[in-house]
Scaffold this active site. Sequence first.
Site, short mmCIF file in Angstrom:
data_model
loop_
_atom_site.label_atom_id
_atom_site.label_comp_id
_atom_site.label_asym_id
_atom_site.label_seq_id
_atom_site.Cartn_x
_atom_site.Cartn_y
_atom_site.Cartn_z
N GLN A 232 0.86 -1.19 0.00
CA GLN A 232 0.00 0.00 0.00
C GLN A 232 0.89 1.23 0.00
O GLN A 232 1.48 1.58 1.03
CB GLN A 232 -0.94 -0.02 1.23
CG GLN A 232 -2.01 -1.10 1.15
CD GLN A 232 -2.69 -1.37 2.48
OE1 GLN A 232 -2.03 -1.63 3.48
NE2 GLN A 232 -4.01 -1.31 2.51
N ASP A 264 -10.91 6.84 3.29
CA ASP A 264 -10.13 5.89 4.09
C ASP A 264 -8.78 6.47 4.51
O ASP A 264 -8.12 7.15 3.73
CB ASP A 264 -9.91 4.61 3.26
CG ASP A 264 -9.09 3.59 4.01
OD1 ASP A 264 -9.62 3.08 5.01
OD2 ASP A 264 -7.93 3.34 3.64
N GLU A 306 -12.70 8.76 7.79
CA GLU A 306 -12.27 7.59 8.54
C GLU A 306 -11.00 8.01 9.28
O GLU A 306 -9.90 7.93 8.76
CB GLU A 306 -11.99 6.40 7.60
CG GLU A 306 -11.85 5.09 8.37
CD GLU A 306 -10.43 4.64 8.64
OE1 GLU A 306 -10.20 4.01 9.69
OE2 GLU A 306 -9.53 4.89 7.82
C1 GLC Z 1 -8.43 1.91 7.23
C2 GLC Z 1 -9.27 0.66 7.07
C3 GLC Z 1 -8.45 -0.53 7.43
C4 GLC Z 1 -7.24 -0.59 6.51
C5 GLC Z 1 -6.46 0.72 6.51
C6 GLC Z 1 -5.52 0.80 5.36
O1 GLC Z 1 -8.04 2.11 8.53
O2 GLC Z 1 -10.44 0.76 7.83
O3 GLC Z 1 -9.19 -1.71 7.36
O4 GLC Z 1 -6.39 -1.62 6.91
O5 GLC Z 1 -7.33 1.83 6.38
O6 GLC Z 1 -6.20 1.02 4.15
#
Ligand code: GLC
Length: 602
Positions: A232, A264, A306
Amino acid sequence: MPAVTTQPQPTEDVSGDAYHRLADRFGILYPLQAKPLMESVKRVIEAAQVKRPERLRALDRLRAASPDWKARSGESVYTFYVDRMAGDLSGLIERLDYLQALGVRWLHPLPLLKAREGDSDGGFAVQDYREVEPSLGTMADLERLAQELHSRDMGLLLDVVCNHTAREHEWARRAREGDPRYRAYYHVVESAEAVAAWEETLIDVFPDTAPGSFTHDPDMGGWVWTTFYPFQWDLNYANPDVFLEMLEVLLFLANQGVQGFRLDSAPFLWKREGTSCRNQPETYQIIEAFRAALDLAAPSVVLLAEAIESLDDVLPFFGREAPACGLAYNNGVMTALWGALADQDAEPVNRVLTAAAARPDHAAWLNYVRCHDDLIWNALSAYAGFADLERWSTFYDGAGFSNGRRFQTAPGGVPSTNGMASALVGVGKPGVDQDLALARLRLLYGVIHALDGWPLIYMGDEIGLGNDETYRLDPERAAEGRWLHRPAMDWARASEAARGQGSAGAIFRSLRRFGEAARELNELGVTGRTVPLDVGDRRLLAFTRTAGQPFVCLANLSPETVALNEPIDGVETPWDVLTHQAVTAGPLTLQPYQILWLAERS
Ligand code: GLC
């Protein structure tokens, strides 16, 4: 009614000054490129305006005509992984009757855009923002889902993983091939010393399964910033091209009928040396700029932050000088509620509720009990002592009535907790009184429906679905404890429950009733922020709402019967909104874990 302190109120204007808001933010974020960026953004917005389908424009007009629509109670959201809930998008469409019967108004499927192959952190490593994950369906299916929901007066909230892309995303692929334009989309640190310098102030999110915040990538000739898993790659929002790309993604999806975006990992968008690189002022500015652009091209679309951070860092996600997100997870209240349940003491919730009332008028909290992530105690450290957090973490690691499990945390932190809500309250745990366990689950959901904001139901909680221990048999997921609370839906049980049968039927009925009752609050004229009340017994969580008609929610956090000696202030002739029963005059008695929503009998 008690007075509350609120944040400075960002202006409510939805279009007139939106270009100015954009220009202001660009001036701060990208002073050298602000002018050409503004030109490009204008073109993108105008193209999106032209493409916006008439049915969505109608929705824009409808919401603009009642600007406080987000403040209504009972805008229930249901969150789930599409594959675990219904296989794919077509399967999901077939389950809409079930969700409608539950009284849900919004669906929030966890990420469903095309993810990298193999481990994708549950879809949070996106390879293509313009394609649906092939195993789940197509963009046409997504549009069909959005339309089907719209025709049922429901909305679709989609995850946009805006902080990072998969290492396999085209931008990352081109960067790896040496294209300087795309290399500049990411953060690449060229020496081990520089990595070490950054790491000094960063806090690992997954210290056990993904230690460190950088990943060496030979193709890139350096270390790529990877806050989460190595696959990521964090985007570089200091580059205006990244802002523009992500805006195009948002507008594209908005025109497919998506009515809201869950942003996110929102806290991580901006990096600054010597800091934790979370919740930087520029992060808020970026979201204010997204909001301004949406106000011009898709104004009814709502943004959800989030940000599972300390409440004081979450509040600015609603916007500081201008509106930003319309919704944010109320993780402070959620976590405090679990703590209060363990201790049978409302005090921690009262503290956080008081602080949460500082939200601006235009915004609403997303209130929840559980979600697909771990329960992060560390984010509550400004409102509870370390010893409290440790006690709760230990309690929910399988002690007492709980059947949860601890999760990784950075050194010096308190381990988070994994587990389905029903497991955390003791449903199915040998030796635990099952009536009390179910009453605890009911209490938690009853509270989050009575608070101001939108209630969120995590898939399976409506039937008391328990932990999924089978994840450990799958090598790809075995090391990731969060899969414990990501079970597949049990449709046999769910269908029974929807018919009102079995203990699952009782939970389903309760959750459906909470949603209906929350919508009744609108009719009753109960509105405004939530403010705690002191009723002289800390085993009772008590709160009211600051505007409109009198309302008091009382929840007994203990397994004992609790009698209230004092009459309830503010409600003369109490009546329970949940049962439509009159509440007898004289001292009130609450059964173990009982919840009452008291309003004035009309
Ligand atoms: C957010 C999501 C989580 C994920 C992270 C990375 O916190 O809720 O599930 O691992 O982002 O994308």
